[in-house]
Design an enzyme around this catalytic site. Structure first.
Site, PDB file in Angstrom:
ATOM      1  N   CYS A   1       0.858  -1.191   0.000  1.00  0.00           N
ATOM      2  CA  CYS A   1       0.000   0.000   0.000  1.00  0.00           C
ATOM      3  C   CYS A   1       0.888   1.233   0.000  1.00  0.00           C
ATOM      4  CB  CYS A   1      -0.839   0.064   1.270  1.00  0.00           C
ATOM      5  SG  CYS A   1      -1.845  -1.379   1.531  1.00  0.00           S
TER       6      CYS A   1
ATOM      7  N   GLY B   1      -2.507 -15.317 -10.904  1.00  0.00           N
ATOM      8  CA  GLY B   1      -2.838 -16.519 -11.673  1.00  0.00           C
ATOM      9  C   GLY B   1      -1.601 -17.335 -12.023  1.00  0.00           C
TER      10      GLY B   1
ATOM     11  N   ILE C   1       3.447 -14.589  -2.397  1.00  0.00           N
ATOM     12  CA  ILE C   1       3.713 -13.217  -2.793  1.00  0.00           C
ATOM     13  C   ILE C   1       2.397 -12.493  -3.080  1.00  0.00           C
ATOM     14  CG2 ILE C   1       5.979 -13.603  -3.866  1.00  0.00           C
ATOM     15  CD1 ILE C   1       4.539 -13.878  -6.580  1.00  0.00           C
TER      16      ILE C   1
END
Ligand SMILES: Cc1cc2nc3c(=O)[nH]c(=O)nc-3n(C[C@H](O)[C@H](O)[C@H](O)COP(=O)(O)O)c2cc1C
Length: 309
Positions: free
Chosen positions: A130, A219, A193
């Site tokens: 963030c 993915g 991760i």
């Protein structure tokens, strides 16, 4: 039968398979497809202090073997989360790993304070991908000093009975230095991760596909990056438990992360195509371990390091 139990810094879970943050909201949506209590844990969407709307649409794009998202940290805020979502998970018998996100060190600390074991929190996962509003928007996870400051604040504000995991970004030059800074600051473990920063341009409109321009890539395309990250960090910090995440669709994918050093495995993007994926992955992982002669999951954690020396 394989003993699938795993330990995350002293907290024992019946099995290592979890949902990944942001891919099953707070678990309730998944409850109509699977028994959430059957999972090792449900990791909830990163929660912030105040309610947030998330980014503008479009905010999802398919990519070869993966997807980009720029959902942003959409959520109800900590009060509504505790009242509604966490309560539902506890009543459903699930173990809740609560992901938190903030825009300042103090905000992370204030969130951690609200998440005691007595409220049903199994662990806190600290999403540090963030922007830090106090440092020109630099992402906490990209700087060992800023990452360490967040983890120190969370560890000192959190209930001592609740393990704290730092979730790291692979978008750094030296992942081990960020991991070590978090562990030194008091993190009990690491999640590896988060998504990789990516982007797509539409050849028809000739504009960025996502309203937010860039997005997080997830993915199967990112699984080799997750395996590499887990491998490097487990090798450097073998005593620090790792929750692995990135591109897991099958039990063999999960096994790959375990062999590289993950003591638990989260399933994210695969849930969008198959909401029962985490339960299926658990069964497939158990069968794969049995086929390879493992009596216990924990014996397989980091096994690839032992055989390659
Ligand atoms: C739609 C979407 C939303 C996500 N939201 C969060 C989030 O709120 N907090 C977080 O730490 N990670 C979030 N992630 C990242 C996932 O938890 C996970 O680290 C990443 O997607 C890689 O795993 P996967 O390839 O299995 O999806 C999100 C991922 C996706 C696809």
């Amino acid at each position: 039968m394989v003993d699938m139990s795993t330990s995350l810094s002293g907290t024992v879970l019946p099995n290592p398979i979890m949902t990944a943050s942001g891919c099953a909201a707070a678990g309730r949506e998944l409850g109509q497809f699977i028994e959430v209590a059957a999972l090792g844990a449900v990791v909830t969407k990163s929660i912030m202090l105040a309610p947030r709307a998330g980014r503008a649409t479009p905010r999802m794009a398919e990519t070869p073997s993966g997807m980009l998202n720029s959902i942003g940290l959409q959520g109800p805020g900590i009060d509504a989360f505790l009242e509604r979502d966490l309560r539902w998970l506890v009543e459903a018998g699930a173990r809740a790993v609560v992901s938190i996100a903030g825009s300042s060190v103090a905000e992370y600390g204030a969130l951690a304070e609200r998440l005691p074991a007595s409220a049903g929190v199994t662990a806190i996962e600290v999403n540090i991908s963030c922007p830090n509003v106090e440092s020109r928007g630099e992402v906490f996870a990209c700087d060992p000093v800023a990452a360490g400051a967040v983890l120190a604040a969370v560890r000192s504000a959190a209930d001592p009975a609740v393990p704290v995991f730092a979730k790291l970004s692979p978008d750094v030059t030296d992942l081990v230095s960020v991991a070590a800074a978090c562990a030194e600051a008091g993190a009990d473990g690491l999640t590896l991760i988060n998504t990789l920063l990516g982007m797509a341009v539409d050849p028809v409109s000739m504009r960025p596909v996502l309203a937010g321009t860039t997005g997080g890539l997830s993915g199967p395309a990112i699984r080799p990056v997750a395996v590499r990250a887990i491998w490097q960090v487990h090798r450097a910090l073998p005593a620090v438990p790792i929750m692995g995440v990135g591109g897991v669709r099958t039990g063999l994918d999960a096994l790959e992360l375990v062999l590289a050093g993950a003591a638990a495995v989260q399933v994210g993007t695969a849930i969008f195509g198959d909401p029962s994926a985490p339960v299926r992955v658990l069964g497939e992982l158990e069968a794969a371990l049995a086929e390879r002669g493992f009596g216990k999951l924990t014996d397989a954690v980091g096994f690839a390091h032992r055989v390659t020396g």
